[in-house]
Design a protein around this motif. Sequence first.
Motif, mmCIF file in Angstrom:
data_model
loop_
_atom_site.group_PDB
_atom_site.id
_atom_site.type_symbol
_atom_site.label_atom_id
_atom_site.label_comp_id
_atom_site.label_asym_id
_atom_site.label_seq_id
_atom_site.Cartn_x
_atom_site.Cartn_y
_atom_site.Cartn_z
ATOM 1 N N LEU A 224 0.829 -1.205 0.000
ATOM 2 C CA LEU A 224 0.000 0.000 0.000
ATOM 3 C C LEU A 224 0.865 1.257 0.000
ATOM 4 N N ARG A 225 1.933 1.234 0.760
ATOM 5 C CA ARG A 225 2.862 2.373 0.820
ATOM 6 C C ARG A 225 3.463 2.639 -0.578
ATOM 7 N N VAL A 226 3.869 1.571 -1.253
ATOM 8 C CA VAL A 226 4.437 1.698 -2.599
ATOM 9 C C VAL A 226 3.379 2.213 -3.572
ATOM 10 N N TYR A 227 2.190 1.639 -3.518
ATOM 11 C CA TYR A 227 1.124 2.048 -4.445
ATOM 12 C C TYR A 227 0.778 3.523 -4.258
ATOM 13 N N ASP B 186 -11.172 8.431 -9.582
ATOM 14 C CA ASP B 186 -10.066 8.752 -8.683
ATOM 15 C C ASP B 186 -9.553 7.530 -7.913
ATOM 16 N N TYR B 187 -10.157 6.360 -8.154
ATOM 17 C CA TYR B 187 -9.822 5.158 -7.399
ATOM 18 C C TYR B 187 -9.525 4.013 -8.358
ATOM 19 N N VAL B 188 -8.615 3.141 -7.954
ATOM 20 C CA VAL B 188 -8.254 1.983 -8.768
ATOM 21 C C VAL B 188 -8.294 0.738 -7.890
ATOM 22 N N SER B 189 -8.325 -0.411 -8.532
ATOM 23 C CA SER B 189 -8.367 -1.667 -7.776
ATOM 24 C C SER B 189 -6.973 -2.043 -7.268
ATOM 25 N N TRP B 190 -6.957 -2.954 -6.326
ATOM 26 C CA TRP B 190 -5.690 -3.475 -5.797
ATOM 27 C C TRP B 190 -4.895 -4.127 -6.926
ATOM 28 N N TYR C 142 -4.996 -3.386 -10.114
ATOM 29 C CA TYR C 142 -4.432 -2.327 -10.951
ATOM 30 C C TYR C 142 -3.153 -1.797 -10.316
ATOM 31 N N CYS C 143 -3.202 -1.551 -9.010
ATOM 32 C CA CYS C 143 -2.015 -1.044 -8.296
ATOM 33 C C CYS C 143 -0.848 -2.005 -8.459
ATOM 34 N N ARG C 144 -1.120 -3.287 -8.267
ATOM 35 C CA ARG C 144 -0.064 -4.299 -8.372
ATOM 36 C C ARG C 144 0.532 -4.296 -9.785
ATOM 37 N N GLY C 145 -0.326 -4.289 -10.795
ATOM 38 C CA GLY C 145 0.151 -4.277 -12.174
ATOM 39 C C GLY C 145 0.930 -3.019 -12.500
ATOM 40 N N PHE C 146 0.475 -1.876 -12.005
ATOM 41 C CA PHE C 146 1.172 -0.618 -12.249
ATOM 42 C C PHE C 146 2.564 -0.658 -11.621
ATOM 43 N N ALA C 147 2.632 -1.135 -10.366
ATOM 44 C CA ALA C 147 3.920 -1.211 -9.673
ATOM 45 C C ALA C 147 4.872 -2.170 -10.390
ATOM 46 N N GLU C 148 4.345 -3.300 -10.863
ATOM 47 C CA GLU C 148 5.188 -4.245 -11.598
ATOM 48 C C GLU C 148 5.686 -3.629 -12.896
ATOM 49 N N GLY C 149 4.832 -2.861 -13.564
ATOM 50 C CA GLY C 149 5.243 -2.179 -14.794
ATOM 51 C C GLY C 149 6.342 -1.168 -14.542
ATOM 52 N N VAL C 150 6.230 -0.426 -13.446
ATOM 53 C CA VAL C 150 7.267 0.555 -13.096
ATOM 54 C C VAL C 150 8.580 -0.159 -12.791
ATOM 55 N N ARG C 151 8.505 -1.251 -12.042
ATOM 56 C CA ARG C 151 9.725 -2.011 -11.716
ATOM 57 C C ARG C 151 10.380 -2.563 -12.977
ATOM 58 N N ALA C 152 9.563 -3.115 -13.899
ATOM 59 C CA ALA C 152 10.107 -3.683 -15.135
ATOM 60 C C ALA C 152 10.756 -2.584 -15.986
ATOM 61 N N THR C 153 10.133 -1.430 -16.038
ATOM 62 C CA THR C 153 10.689 -0.310 -16.804
ATOM 63 C C THR C 153 12.004 0.145 -16.201
ATOM 64 N N ASP C 154 12.017 0.261 -14.859
ATOM 65 C CA ASP C 154 13.246 0.674 -14.180
ATOM 66 C C ASP C 154 14.370 -0.348 -14.368
ATOM 67 N N ALA C 155 14.029 -1.642 -14.362
ATOM 68 C CA ALA C 155 15.034 -2.688 -14.526
ATOM 69 C C ALA C 155 15.597 -2.705 -15.946
ATOM 70 N N ALA C 156 14.776 -2.306 -16.927
ATOM 71 C CA ALA C 156 15.215 -2.319 -18.323
ATOM 72 C C ALA C 156 16.157 -1.164 -18.640
ATOM 73 N N ARG C 157 16.215 -0.185 -17.787
ATOM 74 C CA ARG C 157 17.074 0.991 -18.053
ATOM 75 C C ARG C 157 18.510 0.721 -17.789
#
Length: 123
Positions: A43-46, A102-106, A108-123
């Motif tokens: 939750l803190r990360v999201y 203004d609200y998203v599902s849990w 969605y949050c998980r998928g968004f965080a995984e996408g950010v991590r994958a993007t950061d790892a690819a850099r």
Amino acid sequence: MPPDPFADDPHDPARDLAAMDDEPATPISDDERAELLADLQDLRVYQQLLEPRGIRGIVVDCADCNEPHYHEWHLLRASLEQLLTDGQIRPHEPAFAPNPMDYVSWDYCRGFAEGVRATDAAR
């Protein structure tokens, strides 16, 4: 004080709330505690990722009433912490006229965080 309009009424709507105070909370298991701590960390990360983008919190589809429940970040955190410490969540007021955009599902949050991590790892 004026008299209680529900005094001696067996259908007093507050009676159920009073009964909740009398029920001892069931202690949470070690596995449940670990899941709650992981949820709080997630939750803190999201919130860090999504709040700057205008997302106010998480929407949860309630199985009991078949209605979406909108939880702002701080309210959901407080509820999870209360469950962690007390073993139960007290009733609270729902969000007032929330904008569903203004609200998203849990998930969605998980998928968004995984996408950010994958993007950061690819850099």
